[in-house]
Design an enzyme around this catalytic site. Sequence first.
Site, PDB file in Angstrom:
ATOM      1  N   ASN A  56     138.004 101.413  26.717  1.00  0.00           N
ATOM      2  CA  ASN A  56     138.194 100.883  28.074  1.00  0.00           C
ATOM      3  C   ASN A  56     139.097  99.666  27.936  1.00  0.00           C
ATOM      4  OD1 ASN A  56     138.126  99.850  30.622  1.00  0.00           O
ATOM      5  ND2 ASN A  56     135.930  99.395  30.633  1.00  0.00           N
ATOM      6  N   LYS A  78     140.418  97.989  30.211  1.00  0.00           N
ATOM      7  CA  LYS A  78     140.265  97.035  31.328  1.00  0.00           C
ATOM      8  C   LYS A  78     141.644  96.596  31.814  1.00  0.00           C
ATOM      9  CE  LYS A  78     135.763  95.904  29.494  1.00  0.00           C
ATOM     10  NZ  LYS A  78     134.658  94.971  29.359  1.00  0.00           N
ATOM     11  N   HIS A  84     131.479 100.848  36.304  1.00  0.00           N
ATOM     12  CA  HIS A  84     131.447  99.803  35.283  1.00  0.00           C
ATOM     13  C   HIS A  84     130.839  98.536  35.890  1.00  0.00           C
ATOM     14  CE1 HIS A  84     132.661  96.851  32.339  1.00  0.00           C
ATOM     15  NE2 HIS A  84     132.803  97.860  31.486  1.00  0.00           N
ATOM     16  N   GLU A 124     131.656  95.588  35.720  1.00  0.00           N
ATOM     17  CA  GLU A 124     132.649  94.676  36.315  1.00  0.00           C
ATOM     18  C   GLU A 124     133.035  95.153  37.712  1.00  0.00           C
ATOM     19  OE1 GLU A 124     135.282  94.901  32.960  1.00  0.00           O
ATOM     20  OE2 GLU A 124     133.766  93.875  31.766  1.00  0.00           O
ATOM     21  N   GLU A 167     125.587 100.328  29.224  1.00  0.00           N
ATOM     22  CA  GLU A 167     126.238  99.087  28.816  1.00  0.00           C
ATOM     23  C   GLU A 167     125.409  97.884  29.294  1.00  0.00           C
ATOM     24  OE1 GLU A 167     130.744  99.827  28.146  1.00  0.00           O
ATOM     25  OE2 GLU A 167     130.452  99.218  30.222  1.00  0.00           O
ATOM     26  N   GLY A 224     131.498  91.943  26.040  1.00  0.00           N
ATOM     27  CA  GLY A 224     132.461  90.872  25.805  1.00  0.00           C
ATOM     28  C   GLY A 224     131.838  89.593  25.267  1.00  0.00           C
ATOM     29  N   SER A 255     130.209  95.184  23.002  1.00  0.00           N
ATOM     30  CA  SER A 255     130.545  94.596  21.708  1.00  0.00           C
ATOM     31  C   SER A 255     130.486  95.588  20.538  1.00  0.00           C
ATOM     32  CB  SER A 255     129.676  93.359  21.424  1.00  0.00           C
ATOM     33  OG  SER A 255     129.907  92.367  22.409  1.00  0.00           O
TER      34      SER A 255
HETATM   35  P1  13P Z   1     133.327  94.982  24.969  1.00  0.00           P
HETATM   36  O1  13P Z   1     133.430  96.086  23.976  1.00  0.00           O
HETATM   37  O2  13P Z   1     134.545  94.102  25.029  1.00  0.00           O
HETATM   38  O3  13P Z   1     132.046  94.219  24.847  1.00  0.00           O
HETATM   39  O4  13P Z   1     133.295  95.681  26.424  1.00  0.00           O
HETATM   40  C1  13P Z   1     132.405  96.713  26.624  1.00  0.00           C
HETATM   41  C2  13P Z   1     132.764  97.371  27.887  1.00  0.00           C
HETATM   42  O5  13P Z   1     132.622  96.808  28.961  1.00  0.00           O
HETATM   43  C3  13P Z   1     133.350  98.722  27.821  1.00  0.00           C
HETATM   44  O6  13P Z   1     133.403  99.312  29.073  1.00  0.00           O
END
Ligand code: 13P
Length: 252
Positions: free
Chosen positions: A9, A11, A96, A98, A168, A174, A214
């Site tokens: 992803n 982003k 997601h 976010e 997740e 993150g 992560s």
């Molecule tokens: P990270 O791997 O940066 O923690 O992000 C996970 C994520 O949100 C994948 O969709």
Amino acid sequence: MRKQIAAANWKMNLTVDKAEVLLEEIVNVNITLKENQLAVFAVPFPYLQLAEQKLSTQNFYAAAQNCYSKKSGAYTGEVSAEMLQSLNIKYVVLGHSERREYFDESNQLLAEKLNIALEYNIMPIFCCGEPLSIRDAQIQNEFVAKQLQESLFHFSADDMQKIVIAYEPIWAIGTGKTASSLQAQEMHAYIRKVLADKFGKTVAGNISILYGGSVKASNAKEIFNQPDVDGGLVGGASLIASEFITIINSLK
Ligand code: 13P
């Protein structure tokens, strides 16, 4: 045998030049995937066609990070499932955390987005997961079950098998703080049980459940080796070719 999936992803990262280099670095390694293994790249909308062309390798797919809940019309700035289908896109990330947090996406809206993705034969990677306050209160199972019930329980068992789940935990996204492989396995087994109770054991056994939060080259193998973890949805580490190559190679 259910699919094992390494999903990137990206982003809102990378310019088109960097995107192209990253895709090439990964594709040029010529990773051989087993029949049940996939690598999926959820790239920003403007790079979908580029990614689709670069990833013509077997079992490598471009994916969208979102789509809208309506078929078409006066929805400025949105992208439809039909548009994705017309670009030969086979996967879309939906729900997601976010999107839920910054764009107010509710379980109900996500049910509509899932419907439309399936209507256009695009496999959704449906994200669920709890924030830290819910984990601290030890009610993460109830929280995740509600997300699944409100967005997925209207599907037939047949349609449910066309959906991938990504668990997740928001506190692990993150932050560098990964759920332990035991925490991941516990939640994945719980999600599979919720799905089994509603759709039957066979159907639940066919659904891929990815872990996200992560994931990196150094921890992917341990997490993916858990019996109910079928790969990962990877943010930060998917932007570094060597990291993501190792993550793909960590699929069971
Ligand atoms: P990270 O791997 O940066 O923690 O992000 C996970 C994520 O949100 C994948 O969709």
